[in-house]
Scaffold this active site. Structure first.
Site, mmCIF file in Angstrom:
data_model
loop_
_atom_site.group_PDB
_atom_site.id
_atom_site.type_symbol
_atom_site.label_atom_id
_atom_site.label_comp_id
_atom_site.label_asym_id
_atom_site.label_seq_id
_atom_site.Cartn_x
_atom_site.Cartn_y
_atom_site.Cartn_z
ATOM 1 N N GLY A 1 0.808 -1.212 0.000
ATOM 2 C CA GLY A 1 0.000 0.000 0.000
ATOM 3 C C GLY A 1 0.839 1.257 0.000
ATOM 4 O O GLY A 1 0.300 2.365 -0.134
ATOM 5 N N ARG B 1 -4.149 -25.539 9.210
ATOM 6 C CA ARG B 1 -5.211 -24.633 8.779
ATOM 7 C C ARG B 1 -6.464 -25.347 8.280
ATOM 8 O O ARG B 1 -7.488 -24.701 8.046
ATOM 9 C CB ARG B 1 -4.663 -23.687 7.707
ATOM 10 C CG ARG B 1 -3.583 -22.758 8.242
ATOM 11 C CD ARG B 1 -4.038 -22.009 9.481
ATOM 12 N NE ARG B 1 -3.006 -21.123 10.031
ATOM 13 C CZ ARG B 1 -3.184 -20.332 11.073
ATOM 14 N NH1 ARG B 1 -4.360 -20.325 11.698
ATOM 15 N NH2 ARG B 1 -2.203 -19.577 11.523
#
Length: 284
Positions: A29, A126
């Site tokens: 960003g 996960r």
């Protein structure tokens, strides 16, 4: 190694990146303007805080009206945050500063490269039921991709890691008790059976004739007419009926499992976890 190009909410990325056995290159960003893309959970995924898990949600979702209200609130806040971000950019605020109030639901993306060994370790963690739903969804897709590329290795992984169940020392003691393999003293019947087996092993070779006669009889039985297949079907039907155990039998089995667990020293949630492992074949 395998390389994945993935896009995910920032809160998923922050859990994902804790696995430090991969190389990644994430969009920044500071150099790029972030896109107006945010994660909104589906209604069934919107649930209250779990009562017994401080970092998880309840298995019971909110009602439909509450789900819609929560989704609307999340979406409105996301829109406000992005409008504020765009306003700061229009004021020529540096991108690295303009982004700091953007929410964790914003999407980021990266290239993630990892070897097969560490990928399977990542997936084992996960894909677990205790992992957050959102990252578990990514893990399921990655497992499917890996299965297409490495089918043999993935099959072994699913057989020996995902489909396997591990038991603690006390849980194993409870299992031995349930199976009658707990190492207790022999009963009088088992001693007699052992003695009989020893005596039989010392029978003279002359008894070989008996063995031949038994073999001949077995051969004759094997040639019984096919009409007896009806008996076999009846036996199969009876076995099927037995497999449909009534709820009372299930309750008795669960009581026996619970008693064995408690006798082995398991308590509270340990007993519940052990019961779940035995009942479902999955890690509790």
């Amino acid at each position: 190694s395998l390389t994945f190009h993935a896009k995910m909410p920032i809160f998923v990325a922050r859990q994902w990146v804790r696995h430090r056995t991969a190389r990644l290159n994430e969009i920044s960003g500071r150099y790029s303007v972030m896109k107006d893309e945010f994660y909104l959970p589906e209604g069934a995924a919107i649930a209250p805080q779990s009562n017994d898990n401080k970092q998880g949600r309840s298995a019971d979702a909110f009602g439909r009206d509450e789900q819609e209200s929560i989704r609307t609130a999340l979406q409105e806040e996301q829109s406000r945050s992005y409008r504020a971000y765009e306003n700061l950019l229009e004021q020529d605020v540096a991108r690295e500063l303009a982004r700091i109030n953007l929410p964790l639901s914003m999407y980021t993306e990266w290239y993630w490269q990892i070897d097969l060994h560490n990928l399977f370790h990542f997936l084992a963690l996960r894909l677990d039921a205790h992992a957050q739903y959102e990252i578990r969804a990514y893990a399921e897709v990655m497992l499917d991709i890996t299965r297409r590329v490495c089918p043999v290795a993935t099959e072994a992984f699913e057989e020996h890691r995902i489909g396997a169940v591990r038991f603690s020392r006390r849980e194993f003691v409870a299992l031995q008790t349930l199976l009658g393999l707990d190492g207790t003293e022999e009963t009088a019947e088992s001693k007699q059976a052992t003695a009989g087996a020893d005596a039989d092993s010392r029978r003279p070779a002359a008894n070989a004739a008996e063995s031949k006669q038994a073999t001949a009889a077995a051969g004759a039985d094997s040639r019984r007419p096919a009409a007896n297949a009806a008996e076999s079907k009846q036996a199969t039907a009876a076995a099927g009926a037995d497999s449909e155990r009534p709820a009372t039998d299930v309750a008795e089995s669960e009581r026996a499992i619970t008693a064995a667990a408690e006798n082995a020293g398991l308590t509270g949630r340990e007993v519940k976890r052990f019961l779940e492992k035995v009942r479902t074949g999955k890690m509790g």
